[in-house]
Design a protein around this motif. Structure first.
Motif, PDB file in Angstrom:
ATOM      1  N   SER A  16     102.011  52.799   2.625  1.00  0.00           N
ATOM      2  CA  SER A  16     102.729  51.680   3.231  1.00  0.00           C
ATOM      3  C   SER A  16     103.966  51.323   2.421  1.00  0.00           C
ATOM      4  O   SER A  16     105.066  51.160   2.966  1.00  0.00           O
ATOM      5  CB  SER A  16     101.800  50.470   3.345  1.00  0.00           C
ATOM      6  OG  SER A  16     102.506  49.313   3.733  1.00  0.00           O
ATOM      7  N   MET A  52     100.293  44.250   2.863  1.00  0.00           N
ATOM      8  CA  MET A  52      99.247  44.800   2.008  1.00  0.00           C
ATOM      9  C   MET A  52      98.012  43.916   2.028  1.00  0.00           C
ATOM     10  O   MET A  52      96.874  44.399   2.154  1.00  0.00           O
ATOM     11  CB  MET A  52      99.760  44.945   0.572  1.00  0.00           C
ATOM     12  CG  MET A  52      98.722  45.430  -0.427  1.00  0.00           C
ATOM     13  SD  MET A  52      99.246  45.225  -2.139  1.00  0.00           S
ATOM     14  CE  MET A  52      99.165  43.443  -2.329  1.00  0.00           C
ATOM     15  N   MET A  87      97.713  51.822   0.826  1.00  0.00           N
ATOM     16  CA  MET A  87      98.703  50.857   0.349  1.00  0.00           C
ATOM     17  C   MET A  87      99.929  51.582  -0.207  1.00  0.00           C
ATOM     18  O   MET A  87     101.070  51.164   0.021  1.00  0.00           O
ATOM     19  CB  MET A  87      98.083  49.957  -0.716  1.00  0.00           C
ATOM     20  CG  MET A  87      97.095  48.930  -0.166  1.00  0.00           C
ATOM     21  SD  MET A  87      96.579  47.723  -1.403  1.00  0.00           S
ATOM     22  CE  MET A  87      95.513  48.712  -2.440  1.00  0.00           C
ATOM     23  N   GLU A 101      95.456  44.820  -6.998  1.00  0.00           N
ATOM     24  CA  GLU A 101      96.536  44.645  -6.037  1.00  0.00           C
ATOM     25  C   GLU A 101      97.572  43.623  -6.511  1.00  0.00           C
ATOM     26  O   GLU A 101      98.729  43.665  -6.076  1.00  0.00           O
ATOM     27  CB  GLU A 101      95.985  44.201  -4.675  1.00  0.00           C
ATOM     28  CG  GLU A 101      95.048  45.203  -4.026  1.00  0.00           C
ATOM     29  CD  GLU A 101      93.593  45.027  -4.467  1.00  0.00           C
ATOM     30  OE1 GLU A 101      92.722  45.632  -3.839  1.00  0.00           O
ATOM     31  OE2 GLU A 101      93.353  44.279  -5.427  1.00  0.00           O
ATOM     32  N   THR A 147     106.361  43.918   2.599  1.00  0.00           N
ATOM     33  CA  THR A 147     105.325  44.845   2.135  1.00  0.00           C
ATOM     34  C   THR A 147     104.114  44.129   1.561  1.00  0.00           C
ATOM     35  O   THR A 147     102.995  44.641   1.654  1.00  0.00           O
ATOM     36  CB  THR A 147     105.885  45.798   1.050  1.00  0.00           C
ATOM     37  OG1 THR A 147     106.380  45.025  -0.050  1.00  0.00           O
ATOM     38  CG2 THR A 147     107.007  46.648   1.605  1.00  0.00           C
TER      39      THR A 147
END
Length: 516
Positions: A335, A318, A332, A183, A314
């Motif tokens: 999104s 997340m 994710m 991520e 964002t």
């Protein structure tokens, strides 16, 4: 003596990420010919039928009642609730069941096949990266990046390291609490241009994001993908040993921030000190957004501010989704795509809008710029496919466990640290290594009268010290994203690896001495 020609000195050049992973794939294929094949029986929970399943290496499957007595018969010292509640979802190795199997040597065809299959398996991460790249492309085309950075650099002048400090602290917290790894890729586009504008290099960018998050993960406190699942597989509560991990995490965070301060100050005072100085022009051309020809240089107006606000939102969204809602890469990606659509509308319309074709082209160009990063992740997974299908991963685990039997406590735990360091290269997934190794390694702690949580801690330190280096992990994708040479990264990161292993060894020996 005059008249003699000067001969150029031979200089060994480190190959790029793709070549390194290709060579490792070839080595993995060769290993399947020489390393004996074997496997442990694998235990899993069949949720629909409420049964335990034992998959024996010969291909047969046994079904058992989902009770504590069944686990006791198998020698698995784990609470049955860990299976029935969904705490353990992957297959775990059953102690004492290792069996040699017929050799399964991979053919030459396995090299391209594993590379393709690994890429297919990584499609969820790849889609996430493509959407992220498209979002970045649109924001850059809007001119919001350039205008925002000009405003930010004016306000932070003289206090540039404060941003690195804050980012590093947040990354350490993300690592230790929820295991932010893949991520973290999402944070480069928003932070790297800022670091460039402040006079820093690519090393600082990777250090503040990837290195800091990985240090946090190495000293995980409640990370569900590392210490929690490893503790479950070891048959203990993850809160055991948490005080040691908290202290270790604080010390490690101080170390990595001090190291970043030392390096960033050197680079700030003398750009030629940078370990990646030879590639600075290409790096800045790739990531700098100030003075770009294609960006829309204009006043930092309301529309641009709104675009940047949507873009920044964002990322905490997340993190919230991963930590509290169980989001994974498809969610994710959805999104990020939602916010990208709103930003595309704002960029396409208005007095300075670039139109529908402009925003679509920007999205496609942004996605295409990260194709290499996506492929790197897939190729790394292909190596693990070769090792698993060649049935040699469990053989290495069996060999490792045999090395530490009948050792004294301190020597035992130091050997464990080194074993997990090596296994981290073979199985770069933290949750994957936990469920494969903990049922085998944790009971060995009982034989030397030390708590099992010490073995869990050794797993954390050993595996993550390797993941700073291992091409089979996230390192190559990160370096590919920033177009950084592996040799430059190695020069920067080796003191951190030494620290994790050295400081980790001190903590482990102290735990053994206190509790034995």
């Amino acid at each position: 003596m005059t008249g003699l020609k000067k001969h150029a000195h031979f200089r060994l050049k480190m190959p790029g990420a793709f070549v390194i992973l290709f060579l490792l794939t070839v080595i993995a294929v060769l290993a399947t010919w020489f390393v004996p094949a074997g496997s442990y029986s694998k235990l899993s929970y069949d949720q629909p039928n409420k049964q335990l399943k034992v998959h024996v290496p010969d291909g047969t499957t046994h079904k058992l009642p989902a009770t504590q007595d069944s686990l006791k018969e198998l020698g698995v010292k784990i609470d049955i609730k860990q299976f029935t509640s969904g705490g353990i979802t992957q297959e775990i190795s059953v102690p004492g069941t290792y069996r040699r199997l017929k050799q399964r040597p991979a053919s030459v065809v396995a090299i391209p096949n594993s590379m393709v299959r690994g890429t297919i398996e990584a499609v969820d991460i790849m889609v996430f990266i493509f959407v992220l790249g498209g979002l970045i492309g649109v924001v850059k085309a809007s001119g919001a990046f350039e205008s925002g950075l000009m405003a930010l650099t004016k306000k932070t002048k003289g206090h540039e390291f404060m941003l690195i400090f804050l980012v590093a602290v947040l990354m350490v917290l993300g690592g230790t609490l929820c295991g932010i790894e893949e991520e973290a890729v999402a944070f480069y586009p928003i932070l790297v241009p800022v670091f460039i504008a402040m006079g820093y290099d690519s090393i600082v960018s990777v250090g503040a994001i990837f290195l800091a998050s990985s240090v946090g993960t190495a000293f995980s406190t409640i990370n569900p993908f590392s210490v929690v699942i490893a503790s479950n597989a070891a048959g203990i509560n993850f809160t055991q040993g948490i005080a040691w991990r908290i202290v270790g995490c604080v010390v490690a965070a101080c170390f990595v921030i001090a190291y970043l301060y030392w390096y960033s100050k050197k680079v700030k005072n003398d750009p030629s000190f940078s370990y990646a100085y030879e590639d600075r022009t290409q790096f800045e051309k790739m990531w700098s957004v100030t003075g770009e020809q294609n960006s829309i240089a204009r006043i930092f107006d309301f529309r641009q501010k709104l675009i940047l606000i949507l873009f920044v939102i964002t990322f905490p969204l997340m993190v919230w989704g991963v930590m509290s809602q169980g989001w994974w890469f498809p969610t994710m990606a959805a999104s990020f795509l939602t916010f990208a659509i709103f930003i595309m509308f704002l960029t396409a319309t208005g007095p300075s809008g670039i139109g529908e074709k402009g925003v679509v082209d920007a999205f496609v160009a942004g996605s295409s710029s990260l194709v290499g990063v996506s492929l790197i992740i897939g190729l790394a997974r292909g190596i693990n496919i070769v090792l698993n299908e060649g049935m040699i991963s469990d053989t290495m685990l069996q060999f490792s466990s045999s090395l530490v039997t009948h050792m004294s406590g301190p020597l035992f735990i130091l050997a464990m640290l080194l074993i997990f360091f090596v296994l981290g290269f073979i199985v770069p997934s933290s949750s994957g290594l936990a469920v494969l190794s903990m049922p085998i390694m944790a009971p060995l702690a009982d034989t030397v009268d030390i708590p099992r949580f010490v073995v869990v801690t050794a797993y954390q330190f050993g595996q993550y010290a390797m993941l700073f280096l291992a091409p089979t992990g996230l390192v190559m994708a990160t370096l590919q994203m920033l177009d950084m040479k592996y040799s430059h990264w190695l020069k920067f990161v080796w003191p951190v690896v030494v620290f994790v292993l050295g400081f980790g060894a001190i903590i482990l020996v102290a735990e053994v001495l206190v509790y034995s």
